[in-house]
Design a protein around this motif. Structure first.
Motif, PDB file in Angstrom:
ATOM      1  N   GLU A 123       0.831  -1.210   0.000  1.00 41.18           N
ATOM      2  CA  GLU A 123       0.000   0.000   0.000  1.00 41.18           C
ATOM      3  C   GLU A 123       0.866   1.261   0.000  1.00 41.18           C
ATOM      4  O   GLU A 123       0.597   2.212  -0.739  1.00 41.18           O
ATOM      5  N   THR A 126       2.448   1.711  -3.360  1.00 42.68           N
ATOM      6  CA  THR A 126       1.466   2.210  -4.320  1.00 42.68           C
ATOM      7  C   THR A 126       1.244   3.709  -4.136  1.00 42.68           C
ATOM      8  O   THR A 126       1.173   4.451  -5.112  1.00 42.68           O
ATOM      9  N   GLU A 127       1.157   4.153  -2.887  1.00 44.27           N
ATOM     10  CA  GLU A 127       0.994   5.587  -2.622  1.00 44.27           C
ATOM     11  C   GLU A 127       2.192   6.381  -3.129  1.00 44.27           C
ATOM     12  O   GLU A 127       2.036   7.449  -3.739  1.00 44.27           O
ATOM     13  N   ARG A 129       4.271   5.537  -5.539  1.00 42.31           N
ATOM     14  CA  ARG A 129       4.211   5.516  -7.002  1.00 42.31           C
ATOM     15  C   ARG A 129       3.214   6.550  -7.528  1.00 42.31           C
ATOM     16  O   ARG A 129       3.518   7.321  -8.472  1.00 42.31           O
ATOM     17  N   ASP A 130       2.036   6.592  -6.894  1.00 36.07           N
ATOM     18  CA  ASP A 130       1.015   7.558  -7.331  1.00 36.07           C
ATOM     19  C   ASP A 130       1.475   8.986  -7.121  1.00 36.07           C
ATOM     20  O   ASP A 130       1.228   9.856  -7.952  1.00 36.07           O
ATOM     21  N   LEU A 131       2.152   9.253  -6.001  1.00 37.41           N
ATOM     22  CA  LEU A 131       2.665  10.588  -5.747  1.00 37.41           C
ATOM     23  C   LEU A 131       3.758  10.976  -6.749  1.00 37.41           C
ATOM     24  O   LEU A 131       3.830  12.124  -7.209  1.00 37.41           O
ATOM     25  N   LYS A 133       3.961   9.899  -9.796  1.00 41.16           N
ATOM     26  CA  LYS A 133       3.314  10.125 -11.099  1.00 41.16           C
ATOM     27  C   LYS A 133       2.725  11.545 -11.170  1.00 41.16           C
ATOM     28  O   LYS A 133       2.730  12.171 -12.217  1.00 41.16           O
ATOM     29  N   LYS A 134       2.224  12.044 -10.047  1.00 42.34           N
ATOM     30  CA  LYS A 134       1.606  13.370 -10.023  1.00 42.34           C
ATOM     31  C   LYS A 134       2.665  14.482 -10.178  1.00 42.34           C
ATOM     32  O   LYS A 134       2.384  15.541 -10.701  1.00 42.34           O
ATOM     33  N   SER A 135       3.870  14.237  -9.706  1.00 44.13           N
ATOM     34  CA  SER A 135       4.873  15.308  -9.757  1.00 44.13           C
ATOM     35  C   SER A 135       5.683  15.313 -11.016  1.00 44.13           C
ATOM     36  O   SER A 135       5.559  14.756 -11.967  1.00 44.13           O
TER      37      SER A 135
END
Length: 135
Positions: A123, A126-127, A129-131, A133-135
């Motif tokens: 988890e 995954t968080e 990775r998502d962060l 991707k946003k930057s």
């Protein structure tokens, strides 16, 4: 010794066996009623009123009665008519159907395994990775 007996008696298999025996006894009386009160009267009606429970062979010359109850009072008899009521076959068939149904339910449960919940580490990854991707 008492402690060992308590541990033995409380093991899962022993308790399961005890429950099975109790349910089996109740199931046996239900099947006996089904055979004696439902199936055999239908067979008797089809065969012209034959009462299988009254068929017997005397094992003593002293037995002269024409019905099983009186014959048993007079001496030894072989009550083979009661055997024809097919209790065993009906019990075996009903158990077969119940076990078959349970196996089908078990196969359905095995066929659709629930997705495993991701671990805490997954988890977090995954968080991250998502962060990223946003930057």
């Amino acid at each position: 010794m008492l402690k060992e007996f308590r541990e033995f008696a409380m093991k899962g298999n022993v308790v399961d066996l005890a429950v099975g025996v109790i349910i089996g006894a109740a199931f046996g009386s239900i099947v006996t009623s089904l055979v004696g009160d439902v199936i055999m009267p239908i067979i008797g009606a089809i065969t012209g009123g034959l009462d299988f429970s009254n068929y017997f062979t005397p094992l003593s010359k002293a037995v002269t009665a024409s019905n099983l109850v009186d014959a048993k009072k007079q001496g030894a008899v072989l009550a083979w008519g009661n055997f024809l009521t097919l209790n065993f076959i009906i019990v075996a068939f009903v158990l077969f159907v119940v076990i078959r149904f349970m196996n089908q339910l078990k196969r359905k449960d095995e066929a659709s395994p629930s997705p495993a919940k991701p671990s805490r580490e997954e988890e977090l990854l995954t968080e991250i990775r998502d962060l990223l991707k946003k930057s």
